[in-house]
Design an enzyme around this catalytic site. Structure first.
Site, mmCIF file in Angstrom:
data_model
loop_
_atom_site.group_PDB
_atom_site.id
_atom_site.type_symbol
_atom_site.label_atom_id
_atom_site.label_comp_id
_atom_site.label_asym_id
_atom_site.label_seq_id
_atom_site.Cartn_x
_atom_site.Cartn_y
_atom_site.Cartn_z
ATOM 1 C CD GLU A 1 83.224 82.738 75.541
ATOM 2 O OE1 GLU A 1 82.291 82.270 76.246
ATOM 3 O OE2 GLU A 1 84.309 83.091 76.024
ATOM 4 C CG HIS B 1 86.567 79.296 78.486
ATOM 5 N ND1 HIS B 1 86.638 79.399 77.112
ATOM 6 C CD2 HIS B 1 85.480 80.029 78.856
ATOM 7 C CE1 HIS B 1 85.641 80.145 76.671
ATOM 8 N NE2 HIS B 1 84.912 80.531 77.700
ATOM 9 C CD GLU C 1 84.002 81.322 82.728
ATOM 10 O OE1 GLU C 1 85.145 81.396 82.220
ATOM 11 O OE2 GLU C 1 83.032 81.939 82.268
#
Length: 259
Positions: free
Chosen positions: A188, A134, A131
């Site tokens: 992703e 990201h 995360e």
């Protein structure tokens, strides 16, 4: 007129072009980082205000925060601008197996992720590092920028070609399948790659990424075709992680040896 619109669209892509600091991939970044961060901060505060958040003193909150604090310095090493972010972690009372990181370093982990998967610290670190990857990759900004460019392109096509509402809607759906979803899957995979690197540098075992996704695979139901999904196929994802682990093990072993 059509030539003018074409030049305008090209200029938007050129001005908004950026390069990912790890993978070298070209990214479209029309949305300013400050604006994306501010929007994320507001949304995160609204989520926290609903009250479905574990207190900072809770053992789960402290565990998530401690792991995140080990990862953040390595995120800043990759993306120095992140040193100015208002980093924050919260554990949300939510039974779904999910975690997220908003633009600007706002991180959330659901209780469902902790209770249902029962991850080891190494596995939880892979979730958080993914995360964080990201966030430092600017994926939220990139998705916003892609959506903005798609709408700009459709507006131009409507103005020049006189598309009716039905045709414009069909074009929008086609753009989602042909552009937005493949980009999302690429992001992703990119977050898997960068997250694995972040976790290894922070001293977390890269092999935990495979065991984590095996747990996720056991929890998941039947998935639809990959080309209609925002995420890569889980089996292929595990294979790619397994291929990357040999490159990450020396980084991990050096980090562990240096502690």
């Amino acid at each position: 007129m059509s030539r003018l619109f074409g030049l305008l669209l090209l200029s938007v892509w050129l001005v908004g072009c950026a390069t990912h600091p790890v993978t070298g991939r070209s990214q479209l970044m029309i949305m300013p980082e400050g604006q994306a961060n501010q929007m994320a901060y507001q949304a995160y505060a609204q989520m926290a205000d609903k009250g479905d958040v574990l207190p900072a003193s809770d053992s789960a909150s402290r565990r998530v925060a401690a792991i995140t604090q080990r990862i953040i310095p390595h995120a800043v090493r990759i993306y120095p601008e992140a040193s100015r972010w208002a980093w924050e972690t919260r554990v949300f009372r939510d039974d779904s197996i999910n975690a997220f990181a908003m633009a600007g370093g706002k991180i959330g982990v659901n209780t469902g992720m902790l209770d249902r998967l029962r991850p080891t610290d190494d596995e939880l670190a892979q979730v958080i590092a993914h995360e964080v990857a990201h966030a430092i990759s600017g994926h939220t900004r990139e998705k916003m920028s892609i959506a903005m460019s798609q709408e700009l392109g459709l507006s131009m096509a409507t103005a020049v070609g006189g598309l009716d509402a039905r045709t414009a809607d069909m074009a929008r759906q086609a753009a989602t399948v042909a552009v937005a979803l493949p980009y999302s899957r690429r992001m992703e995979s990119e977050a898997d790659e960068v997250g694995l690197l972040l976790a290894a540098r922070a001293g977390f075992d890269p092999r935990a990424a495979v065991s984590l996704w095996q747990k996720m695979q056991q929890q998941g139901g039947s998935a639809g075709p990959e080309w209609l999904s925002t995420h890569p196929d889980s089996g292929r994802r595990i294979e790619e992680l397994q291929r990357a682990i040999p490159r990450m093990m020396p980084i991990y072993q050096q980090a562990v040896g240096g502690r």
